[in-house]
Scaffold this motif. Structure first.
Motif, short mmCIF file in Angstrom:
data_model
loop_
_atom_site.label_atom_id
_atom_site.label_comp_id
_atom_site.label_asym_id
_atom_site.label_seq_id
_atom_site.Cartn_x
_atom_site.Cartn_y
_atom_site.Cartn_z
N SER A 136 1.40 5.99 1.46
CA SER A 136 1.06 6.34 2.86
C SER A 136 1.44 7.92 2.89
CB SER A 136 1.87 5.78 4.05
OG SER A 136 1.69 6.04 5.16
N GLY A 137 0.52 8.62 2.85
CA GLY A 137 0.69 10.17 2.65
C GLY A 137 1.14 10.42 1.25
N ASP A 138 2.37 10.96 1.13
CA ASP A 138 3.01 11.35 -0.20
C ASP A 138 3.88 10.05 -0.57
OD1 ASP A 138 1.35 14.01 -0.31
OD2 ASP A 138 3.18 14.87 0.56
N ILE A 139 4.08 9.25 0.32
CA ILE A 139 5.09 8.13 0.14
C ILE A 139 4.38 6.96 -0.87
CG2 ILE A 139 6.88 6.44 1.08
CD1 ILE A 139 7.18 8.40 3.52
N GLN A 140 4.79 6.40 -1.66
CA GLN A 140 4.47 5.39 -2.43
C GLN A 140 5.57 4.15 -2.58
OE1 GLN A 140 2.74 6.63 -5.98
NE2 GLN A 140 1.40 7.90 -5.09
N VAL A 141 5.14 2.94 -2.42
CA VAL A 141 6.32 1.96 -2.41
C VAL A 141 5.61 0.89 -3.16
CG1 VAL A 141 7.86 0.38 -1.17
CG2 VAL A 141 7.44 2.66 -0.08
N SER A 142 6.46 0.04 -4.19
CA SER A 142 5.96 -0.93 -4.80
C SER A 142 7.00 -2.27 -4.57
CB SER A 142 5.44 -0.73 -6.29
OG SER A 142 6.78 -0.59 -6.94
#
Length: 359
Positions: free
Chosen positions: A188-194
Motif C-alpha cells: 500500500s503505497g511504499d509500505i509492504q507487509v508480509s
C-alpha cells in the motif's frame, strides 16, 4: 514497545483474519463475488485455531513473531515478540474491549470494541471489504496449487492495473479446506507487509482464561479513544496556544474561508495535530494539517518538489492528492479536495502563507 509499535500488533490482529481473495484462470473464470460466496457458503464462521506466524515490514521495524489463539466466537489473544530487541506485547480482544500490554513499558493500551465494526468484522465481511476495494483496480488470478506446512493451498495474485492506486500488488496462499490465509504479501503505497504461518492447528481446545489478561497492579492504562479525541478550536489565537508557538496558515482572502478548525489531541505522548478545512464558493477546497516534528525530521523525503523553497513530497493516487513539507519545527500536510484545483495552483496558495499574528 512504544505506542505506534503496539498499534502494529493491534492492526496485525485484524489483518491476519482477512481470509479470502478471488481467482480467475484460463477457461475457468470466476468473479470475486462468486468465489467469496462459494468459499464461505458451507463455513460462514472461521474455525477456532492456534497459529504461529512471522510478520515482516519494510519500514525498518524489522519483523514480529506472533502466536495467536482465536475462539470460534471471535475472541482473540495475540502474543508478539520483536526478536531483534526482545520487546514483547500481549493483546487480548474479548469482543467488547481490546487490551494491548507492553511488558517493558508496563503500559496497557485499551480500545472499546463494542462499536468498532472494522476489527469486529467476520471473515466474510473482511473479505468482501477487500474485494470491493480492489475489484476495479486489480486483475485477480489463480497462480497455481501448492503445499504449505503440510496443507494444500491455492496461490492467488491480485495485480494492480495502474501504479497510481492505493493498493499495490497482493498475493495470498489460501488453505483449500477452509480458506484460511497461510501466507500473504501486500503493498500500500511504499509500505509492504508480509505474513507467513509456520504452524497452524484448527479446532484446538481453548481455555476461557486465554482471553482474560492479568495485568500488574502498577500498570499504566491508556485509553486510545481518549488519546485521539478531536475537538473544535474557536480561534487562531487559541490554536497558537495549543501548538505553543505561531504557525503558517492560509489567510482568508480571494474567496477562501476557514470552514472548520479542529485539533486531534494525542495526550502526553503524542503531539497535537491541528486541521483547518478551507471552502471556496461554499464548496470544500482543501484542508491543511499542522503538527510539531523533531528537528532531525525537518525534511520530508520527496520527489524533489519545491514547496516554499524547501524539499517537499507530492502524492497522487486516483482522486487523492497530498502535499507535505516541513518548516520551522512544524510539519504541514495539504489534502486537495476540489477536483479543479491543481497542484500548481495549490503551490501558489502555499507560497503566500503567513504566520498567525498573536495580539
Amino acid at each position: 514497545m512504544e505506542f505506534f509499535k503496539s498499534l502494529k500488533v493491534i492492526s496485525a490482529a485484524a489483518v491476519m483474519s482477512i481470509s479470502l481473495v478471488a481467482c480467475s484462470t484460463e477457461g475457468n473464470e470466476f468473479s470475486p463475488e462468486q468465489v467469496v460466496q462459494n468459499a464461505l457458503a458451507d463455513n460462514a464462521k472461521m474455525p477456532a485455531y492456534y497459529g504461529e506466524s512471522v510478520m515482516k515490514f519494510n519500514d525498518g521495524t524489522g519483523k514480529m513473531e506472533l502466536k495467536e489463539w482465536v475462539s470460534e466466537d471471535g475472541k482473540r489473544r495475540t502474543e508478539a515478540v520483536m526478536p531483534d530487541t526482545g520487546e514483547k506485547s500481549i493483546t487480548v480482544n474479548d469482543g467488547n474491549e481490546l487490551i494491548s500490554f507492553d511488558e517493558a513499558a508496563n503500559t496497557a493500551f485499551v480500545i472499546d470494541m463494542k462499536d468498532n465494526t472494522l476489527m469486529n468484522m467476520s471473515p466474510k465481511e473482511q473479505a468482501e471489504m477487500l474485494l470491493n476495494a480492489i475489484k476495479d483496480t486489480h486483475s485477480i488470478k489463480l497462480v497455481g496449487e501448492e503445499k504449505m506446512i503440510g496443507r494444500d493451498v491455492y496461490h492467488l495474485k491480485a495485480e494492480a492495473k495502474d501504479e497510481n492506486t492505493l493498493y499495490g500488488d497482493q498475493e495470498i496462499w489460501v488453505d483449500k479446506e477452509n480458506w484460511f490465509v497461510l501466507k500473504s504479501t501486500s503493498a500500500s503505497g511504499d509500505i509492504q507487509v508480509s505474513v507467513e504461518y509456520k504452524k497452524i492447528e484448527f479446532n484446538p481446545t481453548l481455555k476461557d482464561s486465554l482471553f482474560t489478561l492479568e495485568l500488574p497492579k502498577d500498570v499504566e492504562m491508556k485509553d486510545i479513544s481518549a488519546m485521539t479525541e478531536e475537538k473544535e478550536v474557536q480561534s487562531l489565537e487559541k490554536a497558537v496556544e495549543i501548538m505553543e508557538k505561531p504557525f503558517l496558515y492560509v489567510q482568508e482572502k480571494n474567496g477562501l474561508k476557514i470552514e472548520q478548525m479542529t485539533v486531534m489531541s494525542g495526550g502526553s505522548d503524542v503531539n497535537p495535530e491541528l486541521s483547518l478545512t478551507y471552502f471556496k464558493d461554499n464548496l470544500p477546497y482543501f484542508s491543511l494539517s499542522i503538527f510539531a516534528i523533531e528537528e532531525e525530521n525537518k525534511e520530508f523525503d520527496g520527489e524533489g518538489i519545491n514547496i516554499r523553497g524547501l524539499k517537499g513530497d507530492k502524492t497522487e493516487i486516483k482522486d487523492f492528492r497530498l502535499l507535505n513539507w516541513a518548516e520551522d519545527g512544524f510539519g504541514y500536510s495539504v489534502i486537495i479536495s476540489h477536483p479543479e484545483l491543481t497542484f500548481e495552483e495549490m503551490n501558489k496558495i502555499i507560497e503566500e502563507m503567513g504566520y498567525v499574528e498573536v495580539k
